[in-house]
Design an enzyme around this catalytic site. Sequence first.
Site, mmCIF file in Angstrom:
data_model
loop_
_atom_site.group_PDB
_atom_site.id
_atom_site.type_symbol
_atom_site.label_atom_id
_atom_site.label_comp_id
_atom_site.label_asym_id
_atom_site.label_seq_id
_atom_site.Cartn_x
_atom_site.Cartn_y
_atom_site.Cartn_z
ATOM 1 N N LYS A 43 0.823 -1.213 0.000
ATOM 2 C CA LYS A 43 0.000 0.000 0.000
ATOM 3 C C LYS A 43 0.855 1.261 0.000
ATOM 4 C CE LYS A 43 -4.462 -1.493 1.675
ATOM 5 N NZ LYS A 43 -5.582 -1.258 2.574
ATOM 6 N N LYS A 64 -3.969 -10.899 -6.938
ATOM 7 C CA LYS A 64 -5.318 -11.195 -6.422
ATOM 8 C C LYS A 64 -6.362 -10.233 -6.986
ATOM 9 C CE LYS A 64 -5.720 -8.520 -2.210
ATOM 10 N NZ LYS A 64 -6.428 -8.431 -0.957
ATOM 11 N N LYS A 109 -10.369 -4.725 -5.353
ATOM 12 C CA LYS A 109 -11.306 -3.636 -5.643
ATOM 13 C C LYS A 109 -10.569 -2.364 -6.046
ATOM 14 C CE LYS A 109 -12.193 -3.362 -0.661
ATOM 15 N NZ LYS A 109 -13.179 -3.773 0.325
HETATM 16 P P1 AMP Z 1 -10.413 -6.156 1.392
HETATM 17 O O1 AMP Z 1 -11.096 -6.127 0.084
HETATM 18 O O2 AMP Z 1 -8.930 -6.149 1.244
HETATM 19 O O3 AMP Z 1 -10.947 -5.183 2.393
HETATM 20 O O4 AMP Z 1 -10.728 -7.593 1.993
HETATM 21 C C1 AMP Z 1 -11.929 -7.961 2.628
HETATM 22 C C2 AMP Z 1 -11.917 -9.454 2.862
HETATM 23 O O5 AMP Z 1 -11.976 -10.144 1.614
HETATM 24 C C3 AMP Z 1 -10.660 -9.986 3.562
HETATM 25 O O6 AMP Z 1 -10.999 -11.055 4.412
HETATM 26 C C4 AMP Z 1 -9.801 -10.450 2.431
HETATM 27 O O7 AMP Z 1 -8.887 -11.433 2.825
HETATM 28 C C5 AMP Z 1 -10.848 -10.987 1.462
HETATM 29 N N1 AMP Z 1 -10.374 -10.848 0.079
HETATM 30 C C6 AMP Z 1 -10.114 -9.699 -0.576
HETATM 31 N N2 AMP Z 1 -9.702 -9.935 -1.833
HETATM 32 C C7 AMP Z 1 -9.711 -11.295 -1.983
HETATM 33 C C8 AMP Z 1 -9.400 -12.181 -3.038
HETATM 34 N N3 AMP Z 1 -9.014 -11.729 -4.231
HETATM 35 N N4 AMP Z 1 -9.517 -13.510 -2.836
HETATM 36 C C9 AMP Z 1 -9.934 -13.972 -1.635
HETATM 37 N N5 AMP Z 1 -10.243 -13.204 -0.587
HETATM 38 C C10 AMP Z 1 -10.145 -11.878 -0.744
#
Ligand code: AMP
Length: 324
Positions: free
Chosen positions: A111, A193, A196
């Site tokens: 980040k 990965k 968003k």
């Molecule tokens: P974030 O979008 O980073 O706030 O992540 C929110 C939740 O979604 C967390 O538990 C992440 O580990 C999970 N997460 C986010 N992106 C992925 C992805 N591409 N694959 C699996 N889990 C994800």
Amino acid sequence: MKRIFSGIQPSGNLHLGNYLGAIKNWVELQNKYDPIFCVVDLHAITVPQKPKELHQKTIEVAKTYLAAGIDPEKSTIFVQSRVPEHTELAWILNTITKLPELERMTQFKDKSQQNNQNINAGLFSYPVLMAADILLYDTNVVPVGEDQVQHIEITRTLARRFNQMFGETFTVPEPHVVKEGMRIMGLDDPTKKMSKSAESASNYISLSDDPDTVREKIKKAVTDSEKEVRYSDDKPAIKNLINIYSLLDNIKPKEIEDIYRDKRYSEFKTDLAETIVGFLEPFQEKYNSIEDNEVLKILEQGRIKAKELAEKKMADVREKMGLL
Ligand code: AMP
Ligand code: TRP
């Protein structure tokens, strides 16, 4: 009953990775555990957010939890900033966290590279606030995607350290990661990965994408060199698509391989797109049927429950540390 705690930041559009890697597991776990699910707005502001959007996204994330099947009768759902004990405990934990422990964090390194104009102190101590979220509620298990496991490790370290310094206070939590859902990769680049914050919308399937957008994105999803439906590490693009299919339809990757052994890759993609559409349509219908007011009411009930637990824990922490 054992407690689970998890949260998602209200920033950007929630996508299939968030659902498969996180929320889907929560829905299954809420029957076996005492669950608390948080919308972590204070984590979101470690990168700049527009106030109006942050407000709206916070409600949207809570609505997503509900539409995905989190049941407010079984689960406590609340907004992090509405329970100020989170920031209070985070400050205290900051004082027992060593700088090199935070410097090692992969997410911080990523980040701060992406945002090199704004590497703020909040971004740096982000994992400490996350530790506070988890430790306030005597959490036993934290269901997250694999990218968050490092943050659970530091949470465990801080819990043990505090307990050693001031006496038994915090439960040491375990991460809970579902293997296949661990990491859903980008449709345009299966080595990174699904995210968003990706530059191109063809990286992800948003939970708000309409059927034609889904079909278009799956058709465009990158393919490995040989177009064969085989589940293998040397074919990361197809492996990722098989994972998505497998998780949404509850069929094993091996069975999907069998079904498509003598079929064309394009046929697999068409079926996958329809599987995703078949999941999204009822999800979106439910989502659109929930009023903002209804969400706010549920969040207020959640806040009251969370606050009660958090206040109790903080009273214990203050006493142990000698804070009046
Ligand atoms: P974030 O979008 O980073 O706030 O992540 C929110 C939740 O979604 C967390 O538990 C992440 O580990 C999970 N997460 C986010 N992106 C992925 C992805 N591409 N694959 C699996 N889990 C994800
Ligand atoms: N850092 C997590 C993420 O980006 C979100 C989060 C904040 C969280 N606090 C948490 C997850 C506590 C689990 C438990 O995904």
